[in-house]
Structure formats: C-alpha cells, structure tokens
Design an enzyme around this catalytic site. Sequence first.
Site, PDB file in Angstrom:
ATOM      1  N   LYS A  66      22.779 -60.456 -18.355  1.00  0.00           N
ATOM      2  CA  LYS A  66      23.487 -59.197 -18.188  1.00  0.00           C
ATOM      3  C   LYS A  66      22.668 -58.035 -18.756  1.00  0.00           C
ATOM      4  CE  LYS A  66      27.386 -60.746 -16.415  1.00  0.00           C
ATOM      5  NZ  LYS A  66      26.819 -62.062 -16.081  1.00  0.00           N
ATOM      6  N   SER A 108      26.517 -61.755 -10.100  1.00  0.00           N
ATOM      7  CA  SER A 108      26.961 -60.570 -10.833  1.00  0.00           C
ATOM      8  C   SER A 108      25.850 -59.566 -11.082  1.00  0.00           C
ATOM      9  CB  SER A 108      27.580 -60.975 -12.181  1.00  0.00           C
ATOM     10  OG  SER A 108      26.579 -61.367 -13.090  1.00  0.00           O
TER      11      SER A 108
END
Length: 232
Positions: free
Chosen positions: A191, A153
């Site tokens: 993230k 991701s």
Amino acid sequence: MLTRKQYELLRFINERLKEAGVPPSFDEMKDALDLRSKSGIHRLITALEERGFIRRLPNRARAIEVIKLPELSQAASNRRGFTPSVIEGNLGKVRTSTPALDDGERPVAVPVMGRIAAGTPIEALQTRSHTISVPADMLGNGDHYALEVRGDSMVDAGILDGDMALIQRNETADTGDIVVALIDDEEATLKRFRRRGASIALEPANTAYEVRILPPNRVKIQGKLVGLYRKY
C-alpha cells in the site's frame, strides 16, 4: 524503471507531440499498443505520471506534457529485449564489478519471498522459494527481494495482479512511498504509506478499497517498492 508497455506509450506520446503538437487520443494509444481496452491506457498513463515522466494538464482535454524520457540504458534494453541469466551469490545485491557488461545490463538474482496482498489480506512474508533475474539498474543500492502481487487494490498505480514487486529492504518510509507493511506481525500488504497525525494510513490505489488507519505500533515497514517485473 518502466515496463515495456509504459516505455512504448511514453515514446508514442512523445513522438506524436513532436510531429503534430498535440498528444494522441486514448483510442490512438490503445491501437498503437495493441491493447483491448482504454482502461489499460488509463493505468499506463497513471503509472507514467506517478513516476514523473508525464504531466496531465488540468481543464484541458487530451492535454499531456512529457517531462522526461528514460535513461539511455533502459531505452536500449526496451528496444532489444532482455534475456536474463542467474548470477550465483549475493542474492538481491547490486554488483559493482562489471567485467563484461555495464551495471545497468548485468542481471542480478533476487530472491522471491512469497506473495503480497494488494487487496484483501493474505499470508505474510514467506521463506525464499526461488530467484528471478532483473537488470541491476532497476534496483539501486542495498538488499532486495521480490513478492508476487495478489489482488487489484493498487491498479491505479500501475500494479496489477500477478506482477512481481521488487522491494528494497527498509524499515522506514516517507509519505507517498509504496511499501510492504506488516500489520500485527501476521498480515502483509502492499500500500501507499502516509502519516496522519499520530497514526499511519495505508492507502490503496483503487476506489473500491478503503484506506486503513492504524497506530504505529501495529505497522512494521518491511521495504519499499522500487520496480515491477511483469510477463506479458
């Protein structure tokens, strides 16, 4: 700190700009770095842009501007290679005394604390399993640990599955930082951190994944990404 491939690409672009006045094509970059596909070049360019080494100019094909080059300590390290050796004690802390080597060349033992999800959630942080040795100038001040990245991701930020993420311990973050976020005390993820009003957004760097919007009481910052350790 740039990876070897990022450094090689930056040097190739800079040399071509000096010689011809225009940057190389993606095919030329791919061939110069001996990569199989142009997707790897896209990831490297994105990583260089995010780290402030290059700038892509809008509305112009192949328009890349080199903003800065790595410091001499990294350039020398990339040219001659690096063979680490473990230094006992003060795991993850940068040493200030350097009887034999410059600070940027002295390897530091960083504890590996398990795996971190860059994709679908996996386990939270674990206990230390082993250590890796990295150059001190990759770390800066404070305590550090490493986590093995699992998932894709964050590929558009140059973070790949299998990379070792070097993390500076920190309980706070600024908007735009890539962080280790612990969600509900049971799920750790890597993230990009942003504040959205009273909420926190944890953003992937891959359009196949969704941004997660959470209240602050569900998110604990465990550290900030300061570098990547990758084996080719």
